[in-house]
Write an enzyme that holds these catalytic residues in place. Structure first.
Site, PDB file in Angstrom:
ATOM      1  N   CYS A   1       0.857  -1.193   0.000  1.00 28.86           N
ATOM      2  CA  CYS A   1       0.000   0.000   0.000  1.00 28.86           C
ATOM      3  C   CYS A   1       0.894   1.245   0.000  1.00 28.86           C
ATOM      4  O   CYS A   1       1.831   1.329   0.767  1.00 28.86           O
ATOM      5  CB  CYS A   1      -0.902   0.039   1.217  1.00 28.86           C
ATOM      6  SG  CYS A   1      -2.317  -1.037   1.080  1.00 28.86           S
ATOM      7  N   LEU A   2       0.562   2.193  -0.846  1.00 27.82           N
ATOM      8  CA  LEU A   2       1.340   3.430  -0.910  1.00 27.82           C
ATOM      9  C   LEU A   2       1.061   4.313   0.286  1.00 27.82           C
ATOM     10  O   LEU A   2       0.048   4.311   0.875  1.00 27.82           O
ATOM     11  CB  LEU A   2       0.996   4.186  -2.204  1.00 27.82           C
ATOM     12  CG  LEU A   2       1.274   3.404  -3.481  1.00 27.82           C
ATOM     13  CD1 LEU A   2       0.760   4.189  -4.678  1.00 27.82           C
ATOM     14  CD2 LEU A   2       2.727   3.098  -3.640  1.00 27.82           C
TER      15      LEU A   2
END
Length: 111
Positions: free
Chosen positions: A110-111
């Site tokens: 996940c960014l």
């Protein structure tokens, strides 16, 4: 390193606000983390947090958004296991925020 005070305890958080020691998680810690995010946990939130902790116990990782949606749909049905529902509950970042509140590590992709 950041900290979070819960009652008489001071807990260490990483730079993104996740618990450093996952064993320090409790419902009180989840409520304090949620309050820091401007969120009040409802029974619907708790249902997802418990599901996430179950997922982590089974797979030893925090799911990204798509696996979270699929797992939620599998366990709770399609009305709860969809991106609209989860985004509404967790301010548009369900995998990251729900993992944080559940006392789990940040999802790796996940960014």
């Amino acid at each position: 390193m950041n900290t979070l005070t819960v009652g008489a305890r001071t807990l260490d958080l990483d730079k993104d606000g996740y618990l450093v020691d996952l064993n320090e998680w409790s419902p009180e810690v989840a409520n304090a983390l949620a309050a820091a995010e401007g969120l009040e946990l409802t029974p619907e939130h708790w249902q997802i947090l418990e599901l996430l902790r179950q997922f982590y116990a089974e797979f030893q990782l925090s799911p990204a958004t798509r696996p979270l949606i699929k797992y939620t749909a599998l366990k709770l049905g399609p009305q709860k296991g969809n991106s609209l529902h989860l985004n509404t509950l967790f301010n548009g970042t369900p995998a990251k925020l729900a993992a944080k509140l559940a006392g789990l590590p940040r999802p790796t992709n996940c960014l």
